[in-house]
Design a protein around this motif. Structure first.
Motif, short mmCIF file in Angstrom:
data_model
loop_
_atom_site.label_atom_id
_atom_site.label_comp_id
_atom_site.label_asym_id
_atom_site.label_seq_id
_atom_site.Cartn_x
_atom_site.Cartn_y
_atom_site.Cartn_z
N SER A 53 -2.28 3.62 1.38
CA SER A 53 -2.56 4.04 -0.11
C SER A 53 -1.91 3.12 -1.05
O SER A 53 -1.09 2.09 -0.72
CB SER A 53 -2.05 5.55 -0.18
OG SER A 53 -0.57 5.57 -0.05
N ILE A 54 -1.89 3.26 -2.35
CA ILE A 54 -1.61 2.41 -3.28
C ILE A 54 -0.57 3.16 -4.10
O ILE A 54 -0.95 4.34 -4.58
CB ILE A 54 -2.77 1.99 -4.36
CG1 ILE A 54 -3.78 1.05 -3.58
CG2 ILE A 54 -2.12 0.98 -5.45
CD1 ILE A 54 -4.94 0.54 -4.35
N LYS A 55 0.70 2.67 -4.49
CA LYS A 55 1.73 3.45 -5.22
C LYS A 55 1.43 3.46 -6.62
O LYS A 55 1.49 4.56 -6.99
CB LYS A 55 2.98 2.72 -4.98
CG LYS A 55 3.61 2.45 -3.64
CD LYS A 55 4.97 1.82 -3.62
CE LYS A 55 5.55 1.60 -2.16
NZ LYS A 55 6.66 0.91 -2.34
N GLU A 56 0.84 2.37 -7.36
CA GLU A 56 0.73 2.27 -8.62
C GLU A 56 -0.86 2.01 -9.16
O GLU A 56 -1.30 1.05 -8.27
CB GLU A 56 1.74 1.52 -9.42
CG GLU A 56 2.84 1.98 -9.04
CD GLU A 56 3.87 0.83 -9.75
OE1 GLU A 56 3.98 0.72 -10.83
OE2 GLU A 56 4.87 0.31 -8.95
N SER A 57 -1.34 2.62 -10.10
CA SER A 57 -2.54 2.19 -10.46
C SER A 57 -2.78 0.69 -11.09
O SER A 57 -3.70 0.17 -11.19
CB SER A 57 -3.32 3.27 -11.58
OG SER A 57 -2.35 3.25 -12.63
N MET A 58 -1.72 0.27 -11.67
CA MET A 58 -1.54 -0.97 -12.39
C MET A 58 -0.03 -1.48 -12.28
O MET A 58 0.76 -0.64 -12.61
CB MET A 58 -1.77 -0.92 -13.82
CG MET A 58 -1.95 -2.34 -14.37
SD MET A 58 -2.92 -2.42 -15.88
CE MET A 58 -1.74 -1.36 -17.09
N VAL A 59 0.41 -2.74 -11.71
CA VAL A 59 1.51 -3.25 -11.68
C VAL A 59 1.81 -4.10 -12.93
O VAL A 59 1.06 -5.00 -13.41
CB VAL A 59 1.83 -4.03 -10.54
CG1 VAL A 59 3.01 -4.68 -10.69
CG2 VAL A 59 1.56 -3.26 -9.38
N VAL A 60 2.85 -3.82 -13.92
CA VAL A 60 3.13 -4.68 -14.82
C VAL A 60 4.37 -5.14 -14.74
O VAL A 60 5.61 -4.60 -14.64
CB VAL A 60 3.11 -3.70 -16.29
CG1 VAL A 60 3.43 -4.58 -17.21
CG2 VAL A 60 1.97 -3.03 -16.34
N VAL A 61 4.59 -6.82 -14.79
CA VAL A 61 5.76 -7.36 -14.49
C VAL A 61 5.82 -8.70 -15.58
O VAL A 61 4.82 -9.09 -16.06
CB VAL A 61 5.65 -7.95 -13.22
CG1 VAL A 61 5.93 -6.93 -11.92
CG2 VAL A 61 4.66 -8.94 -12.99
N HIS A 62 6.89 -8.98 -15.65
CA HIS A 62 7.11 -10.45 -16.40
C HIS A 62 7.07 -11.80 -15.36
O HIS A 62 7.21 -11.15 -13.87
CB HIS A 62 8.55 -10.45 -17.01
CG HIS A 62 8.64 -9.74 -18.23
ND1 HIS A 62 7.97 -10.05 -19.38
CD2 HIS A 62 8.92 -8.35 -18.46
CE1 HIS A 62 8.22 -8.86 -20.39
NE2 HIS A 62 8.92 -7.94 -19.74
N LYS A 63 6.97 -12.80 -15.57
CA LYS A 63 7.02 -13.78 -14.73
C LYS A 63 8.17 -14.10 -14.02
O LYS A 63 9.45 -13.57 -14.52
CB LYS A 63 6.71 -15.15 -15.60
CG LYS A 63 5.35 -15.41 -16.04
CD LYS A 63 4.97 -16.67 -16.72
CE LYS A 63 5.74 -17.04 -17.92
NZ LYS A 63 5.38 -18.07 -18.45
#
Length: 309
Positions: A53-63
């Motif tokens: 399964s997928i934990k998050e619908s979208m991953v938001v990170v910095h470089k």
């Protein structure tokens, strides 16, 4: 590596048994055959009881930021020895293959900010010793990843138009926000956070206490920043996002809310941003081509105009 080591040990063992004409080698071979069959069958059981399964619908990170694995695997009562994931990190311009264990963290080292997709292709499920594995193919398992611009603030002094770079046009029409006036509101004792140029030197020289002047603050105006974005190519777009993000971050670090007026393809939206968390959320949606929750368009001309042309 462990497979090669076991192979060398077995060759040496069977060679010694053959020299002494011992039956220990035959019995040992039969025992290992049974163990190998058991380990191979265990991978089939692990595959049946393992669900992805997928934990998050979208991953938001910095470089250059490490994040936990966005995939979650629900295991049965029997725990497999190791689970490896085979993915592809893609954007509209390139694709990179990734291989990592389930418990590993992921390091995103993208060259520029932008929108990416992490596509899961295969799962390899190993037995306890890591000798055998069973492959499971997954389709349509995609996680969108937004890599934000670098959190490097640009502090603008709004008294005059700053010198823009060759790739950006910057114009400004407002005075410095929150600048203290020359009217003294109060005189009080010095505190550690007070600036030195507010010290009342004449009064302090006549007493044993350091006094500072409190000035009347002008009513703070929320800067209205218009960003006119015209998509060009990957590098130029990333530079534009980085510039706008850095300017907004410079205001927020000084505890100054801003209003972003985003103009793209003749579509105007506006967002009030009060802190960096809202800034990251707004840019994540803009980069992912999703619509954040905008506010009503301002009815006044912008204070700062940034154009990608």
């Amino acid at each position: 590596m462990i497979k090669l080591f076991l192979l060398v040990i077995h060759i040496l063992f069977f060679y010694i048994c053959a020299l002494f004409q011992s039956l220990w080698g035959l019995w040992f071979f039969c025992a290992e055959l049974i163990i190998a069959l058991f380990l191979w069958l265990s991978t089939w059981t692990f595959q049946k009881r393992t669900h992805l399964s997928i934990k998050e619908s979208m991953v938001v990170v910095h470089k250059n930021e490490c994040v936990s694995n966005p995939f979650y695997v629900k295991k049965g009562s029997l725990q497999p020895g190791k689970i490896r994931l085979f993915c592809a990190l893609k954007n509209p311009y390139s694709s990179t293959s990734l291989r990592f264990n389930l418990q590993d963290s992921l390091l995103f080292t993208a060259k520029d900010c932008g929108f990416f997709e992490l596509n899961l292709h295969k799962i390899w499920i190993y037995d306890w010793l890591g000798l055998f594995h069973r492959k499971s193919t997954k389709e349509n398992t995609t996680i969108p990843i937004v890599i934000l611009p670098d959190p490097v603030p640009i502090f603008l002094e709004m008294k005059q138009a700053p010198q823009g770079s060759q790739d950006l046009k910057i114009e400004t029409r407002i005075g410095q926000v929150g600048e203290p006036s020359f009217e003294i509101k109060n005189i009080r004792e010095y505190q550690e956070q007070d600036p030195l140029h507010h010290i009342h030197w004449k009064l302090s020289s006549r007493t044993d206490t350091i006094w500072v002047k409190d000035y009347e603050k002008e009513q703070a105006k929320t800067p209205l920043i218009q960003a006119c974005f015209t998509p060009q190519d990957e590098l130029e777009d990333a530079r534009f996002y980085q510039k706008v993000y850095s300017i907004l971050l410079g205001f927020l670090i000084q505890k100054q809310p801003v209003i972003l007026w985003w103009n793209q393809d003749q579509n105007d939206t506006a967002y009030r941003i009060d802190h960096q968390r809202e800034l990251d959320h707004t840019f994540a949606n803009l980069l992912a081509h999703q619509e954040p929750s905008p506010m009503a368009l301002p009815g006044e001309p912008p204070d700062l105009v940034i154009s990608s042309q």
